[in-house]
Design a protein around this motif. Structure first.
Motif, PDB file in Angstrom:
ATOM      1  N   ALA A   1       0.840  -1.207   0.000  1.00  0.00           N
ATOM      2  CA  ALA A   1       0.000   0.000   0.000  1.00  0.00           C
ATOM      3  C   ALA A   1       0.871   1.252   0.000  1.00  0.00           C
ATOM      4  CB  ALA A   1      -0.922  -0.013   1.215  1.00  0.00           C
TER       5      ALA A   1
ATOM      6  N   TYR B   1      -4.830   5.551   5.374  1.00  0.00           N
ATOM      7  CA  TYR B   1      -5.348   4.279   4.863  1.00  0.00           C
ATOM      8  C   TYR B   1      -5.235   3.236   5.962  1.00  0.00           C
ATOM      9  CZ  TYR B   1      -5.916   0.122   1.956  1.00  0.00           C
ATOM     10  OH  TYR B   1      -6.353  -1.059   1.419  1.00  0.00           O
TER      11      TYR B   1
ATOM     12  N   HIS C   1      -9.328  -1.846   5.014  1.00  0.00           N
ATOM     13  CA  HIS C   1      -9.242  -1.333   3.639  1.00  0.00           C
ATOM     14  C   HIS C   1     -10.116  -0.087   3.501  1.00  0.00           C
ATOM     15  CE1 HIS C   1      -6.820  -4.602   2.132  1.00  0.00           C
ATOM     16  NE2 HIS C   1      -7.625  -5.456   2.737  1.00  0.00           N
TER      17      HIS C   1
ATOM     18  N   PHE D   1      -5.815   2.656  -4.241  1.00  0.00           N
ATOM     19  CA  PHE D   1      -6.167   1.461  -3.471  1.00  0.00           C
ATOM     20  C   PHE D   1      -7.380   0.797  -4.084  1.00  0.00           C
ATOM     21  CE2 PHE D   1      -4.196   4.309  -0.262  1.00  0.00           C
ATOM     22  CZ  PHE D   1      -3.022   3.605  -0.110  1.00  0.00           C
TER      23      PHE D   1
END
Length: 183
Positions: A26, A159, A164, A183
């Motif tokens: 990420a 994030y 998520h 994302f």
């Protein structure tokens, strides 16, 4: 005579991406997205951040020749990136204060200065409920000479890998579309 009905502006297509496998993936997606337009510093960023980025733009407008300058504008953005296992409210406040303080010290307000925004981007394994509330309520703004010499605004994007989920403060919502594509 046929009636012409204006068509709606087409929506920008969303790129369907798989969710990142871990926090490091990420984080790397964010770094890749920012490296295209920003000057990234991953070697010696401000403590406690893992990286920082700077974007500067200078724009001038003329009438026919360069001597007939109509306007001149400087715009800057200072972005600070952090990775965290469990983001707590205290940790978030530390990131927020350090970034704001450093970003304001880099701002050079003058006659043609438009803005120098400070953005904090955090990727975390999980974010505590207290930190989540603090992120959403985060609000910092400074104007220079009543806005004549520009302003500085504070944006936060976080994030939460475990859920998520993307979190923003009010100003950070401007980046919602960009980060939802990452994302």
């Amino acid at each position: 005579m046929p009636i012409l009905i204006p068509r709606k502006k087409p929506k920008r297509p969303k790129i369907k991406r798989e969710k990142p496998q871990d926090i490091h993936e990420a984080y790397e997606r964010v770094m890749t997205a920012y490296s295209a337009y920003y000057d990234l510093n991953r070697e010696d960023p401000l403590e406690p951040f893992d990286a920082e980025a700077v974007f500067r733009i200078h724009d001038e407008q003329y009438i026919l020749i360069k001597k007939a300058k109509v306007s001149e504008v400087d715009s800057n953005e200072f972005v600070y990136f952090a990775k965290a296992e469990e983001l707590t409210e205290e940790q978030f406040r530390n990131y927020e204060e350090k970034a704001w303080e450093d970003g304001l010290s880099r701002a050079r307000p003058k006659e043609n200065h438009r803005n120098s925004d400070v953005t904090v981007v955090i990727t975390a394994e999980s974010i505590s409920p207290e930190a989540e509330k603090a992120i959403k309520k985060s609000k910092k703004y400074k104007s220079y000479k009543w806005g004549i010499h520009g302003w500085s605004a504070h944006r936060v994007v976080a994030y939460d890998f475990s859920k998520h989920k993307l979190l923003y403060n009010h100003r950070g919502e401007e980046l919602k579309e960009i980060f939802s594509n990452i994302f």
